[in-house]
Enzyme design. Sequence first.
Site, mmCIF file in Angstrom:
data_model
loop_
_atom_site.group_PDB
_atom_site.id
_atom_site.type_symbol
_atom_site.label_atom_id
_atom_site.label_comp_id
_atom_site.label_asym_id
_atom_site.label_seq_id
_atom_site.Cartn_x
_atom_site.Cartn_y
_atom_site.Cartn_z
ATOM 1 N N ALA A 34 22.433 -77.242 62.376
ATOM 2 C CA ALA A 34 21.950 -76.514 61.546
ATOM 3 C C ALA A 34 21.834 -77.312 60.008
ATOM 4 O O ALA A 34 22.598 -77.012 59.673
ATOM 5 C CB ALA A 34 21.635 -74.530 61.978
ATOM 6 N N GLY A 91 24.784 -76.245 66.115
ATOM 7 C CA GLY A 91 23.058 -75.942 66.495
ATOM 8 C C GLY A 91 22.836 -77.396 67.838
ATOM 9 O O GLY A 91 22.197 -77.739 68.352
ATOM 10 N N GLU A 100 24.415 -76.896 71.264
ATOM 11 C CA GLU A 100 23.528 -76.201 71.251
ATOM 12 C C GLU A 100 21.728 -76.713 71.687
ATOM 13 O O GLU A 100 21.266 -76.252 73.035
ATOM 14 C CB GLU A 100 22.289 -74.862 70.856
ATOM 15 C CG GLU A 100 24.164 -73.633 70.039
ATOM 16 C CD GLU A 100 23.929 -73.188 69.293
ATOM 17 O OE1 GLU A 100 23.743 -73.596 68.246
ATOM 18 O OE2 GLU A 100 24.047 -71.345 69.180
ATOM 19 N N GLU A 156 30.962 -72.566 64.397
ATOM 20 C CA GLU A 156 29.862 -71.601 63.284
ATOM 21 C C GLU A 156 30.693 -70.576 62.810
ATOM 22 O O GLU A 156 30.330 -69.782 61.730
ATOM 23 C CB GLU A 156 28.812 -71.106 64.278
ATOM 24 C CG GLU A 156 28.011 -72.253 64.412
ATOM 25 C CD GLU A 156 27.539 -72.686 65.260
ATOM 26 O OE1 GLU A 156 28.478 -73.009 66.539
ATOM 27 O OE2 GLU A 156 26.800 -73.352 65.588
#
Length: 697
Positions: free
Chosen positions: A63, A102, A105, A125
């Site tokens: 992200a 992300g 993910e 994270e």
Amino acid sequence: MGDVVEYETHGAIAVIALNNPPVNALGVAVRQGIHDAILRATSDPTVKAVVLTGRGRCFCGGADIREFGKPRQGPSLSDVINMIEACEIPVVAAIHGTAVGGGCELPLGCHYRVGDSSAKFGLPEIKLGLLPGAGGTQRLPRLIGVAPALDIMLSGEYVGAMRAREMGFLDQVTEGDLVRGALEYTNELIAEDKGPRRTRDMKLDDSGAEKVLAAARAKAARRSRGLVAPQRCIEAIEHALKIPVEEGMQLERKYFDELVQSDQSKAQRHLFFAERLAHKIPDVPADTPVREIRTAAVIGCGTMGRGIAMSLAYGNVPVTVLDMNAEALEKGLAGINRTYAGSVSRGSLSESEMEERRGLISGTTEYSDIAKADIVIEAVFEEMDLKKKIFATIGEVCKPGAILATNTSSLDVNEIAAATDRPDDVIGTHFFSPANVMKLMENVRGEKTAPDVIATVMKLSKDINKVGVMVGVCDGFVGNRMLYAYKSQAEFLLEEGALPHQVDKVIYDFGFPMGPFAMGDLAGLDVGYLVRQHRRKTKPSNDRESIVADRIVEMDRHGQKNGKGWYLYEEGSRKPIPDPEIEQLILQVSEQLGIVRREIGDQEILERCMYPLINEGAKILAEGIALRPSDIDLVWIFGYGFPVGKGGPMFHADHVGTDKVYDTMKVLYDKHGEMLRPAPLLEELAKSGRSFADLQS
Ligand code: 3HC
């Protein structure tokens, strides 16, 4: 669709490529781009499968951290990933370089994953005070099992391609061109009529999970004391075991949203950018050529020398350790073997990794054996004359262009450099003990250090997995100079009414791994004593000095190494036990100084220790010894155990408010005099309503 996401078709396969340099971060435009591309592929009846890949240096760095805390725009990452997972045609992730956060993910939501040998995945994270927030806590355990998933999420470390294949994250490691390999793989899927294989539908093996979770909780309580993210991460994985995947994802999202707003995550995100900013040195532009480091040498095989040698070996740099004393050399090399064996028995190093790293370290007693090294790091006792002698020798012996580095923790790098006829090759590389573990490299540029030497040493820091911070020359540089400001106040507090265990508890509760007195006992009190004696001779001053610290060493109490220092230690134990003899000594010293002891509260102790530390940081900034406040934060986080959730002393000062820190310093100054005079820069910031962050460059 913007060009941050590219779309093309190869026969029946749509290739969607992230193209958002430098790391394909999943900002709003990228999320929208993937969303639109998936829609396009699934609306095209001729497309039978999708390959999702990344252009540039890596698949995806996750992200976009810069968007955190801002109003959310466009489709969320979770929505995009769920959309991919729901596709009725197979979606294959093709991974090169890192696929993290992300960016990990995303492939977890794909139905198949292939990678080339450079592929690495991870969920870091936790290092940002977060947990994976786009399904990672629910999908990864389903794909690779609870224990390895927990390990990956709680450590934040990355896993290489081969291991990723063994774990079941990657379905195939391709050779040659990645996209071509991914297309071949996908064509086979089409030929075999293999449809989507959704991670969310995989059965989670819960055997032994309770035990694994309990162990993870105990470890997190020990290693990440006070941090919320690891606890939430464990809870989310527990949900994966106990509740339907959709509900688990909702709770994961809720935790993520809470954490993203937390002070801890803001502090850790500050540190993420600080680490990168530290490499930006105004007069050493990014395109400064670096010298190649193929081989290294370390002079001195004591605790520091060994740790530095192991750090270099970690970075795959062959290193020769030189000690003039053959016995000391043998002892040092045996110490290295012991440390490696310990890591193997704890499971943090494999047998083959140990062999590989040990194979990179050799020993010698002859200077001629280090003449060809690209960098020589001197790590002998902290004595100027000895260092000068060594530098005169290596200046002569070492090949032209070799970098000559000193591991001094406080001595004048310019004076050391002047002992050679090539001061431009000389630089400080201050490692922290144990050097194979501690992440900080406080790199010290001298007046004449060449820009390419600075650039090379900063790059080396990164290559050997250290956090490099470039500072200038002054007594104690950034770290130890600030440490002195803090420790001396802790000692004065003893003379005024506090006791060591009281001060230590306040600092421990603040989040440091230990307080200044327990830390002193661990490091050894005799070294500081010698430094103080030397300082008194060379730089006499009228500043107030603590008497207790000297008395203790004169009572033959050297700390843990001889079982007694500020505390007592039982045989073989590191647990500090308050000692009535020390309490007695402290009372005597107060009496001798004519100080009437008083009750000192915890808040006063904290402010008296932390604010002078910040105040010294402000002086260091004003003098240009540190380039920016966040560099100081890195030094204290990675070298001195300042609590990560507080982001470092200067970040913490902003959190408290520069005005509040200044006002308290002013009160302390009025009471205690010159040594606690507020730094002019702190005063300026406080009075103009600014923060240290306003000085960031
Ligand atoms: N968001 C925004 N910027 C990022 C970023 C990210 N996720 N990752 C890296 N960057 C920026 C860096 O700040 C740096 O910017 P700069 O050039 O202006 O200083 C630039 O990209 C290059 O980064 P590095 O210097 O670190 O480059 P490397 O090539 O050495 O490493 C990397 C690349 C391995 C991807 C490394 O940057 C990395 O490990 N990043 C970790 C990112 C991370 O923590 N991702 C998780 C984000 S949180 C998340 O995804 C939440 C999700 O669960 C919902």
